[in-house]
Design an enzyme around this catalytic site. Structure first.
Site, PDB file in Angstrom:
ATOM      1  N   ASP A 145       0.788  -1.242   0.000  1.00 18.28           N
ATOM      2  CA  ASP A 145       0.000   0.000   0.000  1.00 18.28           C
ATOM      3  C   ASP A 145       0.821   1.294   0.000  1.00 18.28           C
ATOM      4  OD1 ASP A 145      -2.176  -1.683   0.121  1.00 18.28           O
ATOM      5  OD2 ASP A 145      -2.465  -1.453   2.286  1.00 18.28           O
TER       6      ASP A 145
ATOM      7  N   ARG B  48     -14.757   1.309 -24.977  1.00 18.65           N
ATOM      8  CA  ARG B  48     -15.401   1.312 -23.666  1.00 18.65           C
ATOM      9  C   ARG B  48     -14.598   2.107 -22.639  1.00 18.65           C
ATOM     10  NH1 ARG B  48     -16.748  -5.080 -23.494  1.00 18.65           N
ATOM     11  NH2 ARG B  48     -18.938  -4.933 -24.111  1.00 18.65           N
TER      12      ARG B  48
ATOM     13  N   ALA C 277      -3.857   7.006 -17.578  1.00 12.84           N
ATOM     14  CA  ALA C 277      -5.291   6.954 -17.259  1.00 12.84           C
ATOM     15  C   ALA C 277      -5.972   8.291 -17.569  1.00 12.84           C
ATOM     16  CB  ALA C 277      -5.465   6.622 -15.781  1.00 12.84           C
TER      17      ALA C 277
ATOM     18  N   HIS D 173     -10.794   4.685 -25.993  1.00 17.04           N
ATOM     19  CA  HIS D 173     -11.014   4.019 -24.703  1.00 17.04           C
ATOM     20  C   HIS D 173     -10.993   5.058 -23.598  1.00 17.04           C
ATOM     21  CE1 HIS D 173      -6.598   4.177 -25.273  1.00 17.04           C
ATOM     22  NE2 HIS D 173      -6.718   4.739 -24.082  1.00 17.04           N
TER      23      HIS D 173
ATOM     24  N   MET E 170      -4.333 -10.288  -6.952  1.00 17.37           N
ATOM     25  CA  MET E 170      -3.218 -10.536  -7.879  1.00 17.37           C
ATOM     26  C   MET E 170      -2.116  -9.499  -7.667  1.00 17.37           C
ATOM     27  SD  MET E 170      -4.616  -9.003 -11.501  1.00 17.37           S
ATOM     28  CE  MET E 170      -3.098  -9.327 -12.333  1.00 17.37           C
ATOM     29  N   GLN E 171      -2.512  -8.301  -7.187  1.00 16.88           N
ATOM     30  CA  GLN E 171      -1.528  -7.233  -6.966  1.00 16.88           C
ATOM     31  C   GLN E 171      -0.542  -7.574  -5.846  1.00 16.88           C
ATOM     32  OE1 GLN E 171      -3.864  -3.162  -7.323  1.00 16.88           O
ATOM     33  NE2 GLN E 171      -5.226  -4.817  -6.797  1.00 16.88           N
ATOM     34  N   ARG E 172      -0.874  -8.537  -5.010  1.00 18.19           N
ATOM     35  CA  ARG E 172       0.024  -8.894  -3.909  1.00 18.19           C
ATOM     36  C   ARG E 172       0.994 -10.024  -4.281  1.00 18.19           C
ATOM     37  NH1 ARG E 172      -3.708  -8.356   0.996  1.00 18.19           N
ATOM     38  NH2 ARG E 172      -3.171 -10.484   1.507  1.00 18.19           N
TER      39      ARG E 172
HETATM   40  O1  F6P Z   1      -2.686  -3.958   3.070  1.00 19.12           O
HETATM   41  C1  F6P Z   1      -2.598  -4.718   1.899  1.00 19.12           C
HETATM   42  C2  F6P Z   1      -3.975  -4.988   1.338  1.00 19.12           C
HETATM   43  O2  F6P Z   1      -3.800  -5.769   0.161  1.00 19.12           O
HETATM   44  C3  F6P Z   1      -4.820  -3.762   1.051  1.00 19.12           C
HETATM   45  O3  F6P Z   1      -4.457  -3.114  -0.143  1.00 19.12           O
HETATM   46  C4  F6P Z   1      -6.197  -4.376   1.017  1.00 19.12           C
HETATM   47  O4  F6P Z   1      -7.166  -3.408   1.346  1.00 19.12           O
HETATM   48  C5  F6P Z   1      -6.117  -5.438   2.070  1.00 19.12           C
HETATM   49  O5  F6P Z   1      -4.740  -5.735   2.247  1.00 19.12           O
HETATM   50  C6  F6P Z   1      -6.858  -6.710   1.751  1.00 19.12           C
HETATM   51  O6  F6P Z   1      -6.783  -7.520   2.858  1.00 19.12           O
HETATM   52  P1  F6P Z   1      -7.119  -9.096   2.846  1.00 19.12           P
HETATM   53  O7  F6P Z   1      -5.994  -9.789   2.150  1.00 19.12           O
HETATM   54  O8  F6P Z   1      -7.180  -9.442   4.286  1.00 19.12           O
HETATM   55  O9  F6P Z   1      -8.397  -9.247   2.103  1.00 19.12           O
END
Ligand code: F6P
EC number: 2.7.1.11
Length: 319
Positions: A127, A162, A186, A215, A250-252
């Site tokens: 974050d 779109r 964006a 787009h 997927m972002q994690r």
């Molecule tokens: O803090 C990281 C984060 O991925 C946030 O961006 C998101 O709001 C939250 O954790 C999601 O948490 P969880 O994995 O518990 O759903």
């Protein structure tokens, strides 16, 4: 100090493994043993603790997630739960701790320090929302993952002329949205820290189509509102076709970028240096490209300030 423990807590972030490796190898090089604690504070309380060697952290630097696993464990706020954790630290002969995670993890680190076990916090979160650091481990990888996903969304958006409202993570912080918004060109970035006008965004998107754009991309920080709801609000003022998309967890994931691996390595080694100096209750940061540390208590009263110039820049570039 003979032996330290290490755990990862809260939402995982790419680069956590690189930080664990750096902490472990730096400690071992200084004659200090290292115990891995699985599943964050929950694992500490449960005694899920094992001795690590240099081998344990081999072949981990390029891996996403955290090989020590993670957990959210709000129960650790309770004094009696903390004392159970302390019992485990005593049982395993652990004198000090490195905790990698976000806000909740820092609360735990402070509590342990107050119980007499020096703990140092490393900012591990996609974050980028932690005060007194310009950077949190995992942010760069998450932004790159979101950027690549939005590039793909743009292909289909163009084919169908779109608008896509793409929800990116970040909890209450707009840093991912701002960086990814600029990086993907964006049409609008919507973040919790800045006011926005849905009607104006819809008008700009309409104008874009009138000018020949094929787009429209709105990067929406998750802390603002649900993407589907935002899209419906937008359609009250726009005559275009629109879809909502949530990039989600997927972002994690994914192999950490070079930046995350390097920062995690620097911060991990620095944390051990602080413990060697007998310090605890501190949060490591990276400010103006220099490693820094602050009292964890100071963080709780402070607010993270993003690079809001990016928000204004995008407004100019999207015209
Ligand atoms: O803090 C990281 C984060 O991925 C946030 O961006 C998101 O709001 C939250 O954790 C999601 O948490 P969880 O994995 O518990 O759903």
């Amino acid at each position: 100090m003979k032996r330290i423990g290490i755990l990862t807590s809260g939402g995982d972030a790419p680069g956590m493994n690189a930080a664990i490796r750096a902490v472990t190898r730096t400690a071992l090089a200084n004659g200090i043993e290292v115990c891995g604690i699985r599943y964050g504070y929950a694992g500490l309380v449960a005694g899920d603790i094992f001795q690590m060697t240099s081998e344990t952290v081999a072949d981990k630097i390029s891996r996403g997630g955290t090989f020590l696993y993670s957990a959210r464990f709000p129960e650790f706020k309770e004094e009696e739960v903390q004392l159970k954790g302390i019992e485990q630290l005593k049982k395993h002969g652990i004198d000090a701790l490195v905790v990698i995670g976000g806000d909740g993890s820092y609360h735990g680190a402070l509590k342990l320090t107050r119980h007499g076990y020096n703990a140092i916090g490393l900012p591990g979160s996609i974050d980028n929302d932690i005060p007194y650091t310009d950077y949190t481990i995992g942010f760069d990888t998450a932004c790159n993952t979101a950027m690549e996903a939005i590039d793909k969304i743009r292909d289909t958006a163009t084919s169908h002329q779109r608008v896509f409202v793409v929800n990116v993570m970040g909890r209450d912080c707009g840093d991912i949205a701002m960086h990814v918004g600029v990086a993907t060109g964006a049409d609008a970035i919507v973040i919790p820290e800045e006011p926005y006008d849905i009607k104006e965004i819809a008008e700009n998107l309409k104008q874009g189509f009138a000018n020949g754009k094929k787009h429209g991309i709105v990067v929406l920080a998750e802390g603002v509102m649900d993407a589907e709801k935002f899209k419906d609000e937008l359609l009250k003022y726009g005559d275009f076709d629109a879809r909502a998309n949530v990039l989600g967890h997927m972002q994690r994931g994914g192999s950490p970028t070079m930046r995350d691996r390097v920062v995690a390595s620097e911060m991990g080694a620095y944390a051990v240096k602080l413990l060697l100096e007998g310090k605890g209750g501190l949060a490591v940061g990276m400010e103006n490209n220099k490693l820094t540390h602050h009292d964890i208590l100071d963080l709780f009263d402070a607010k993270h300030h993003g690079n809001y110039a990016l928000y204004s820049l995008n407004k100019d570039l999207a015209k």
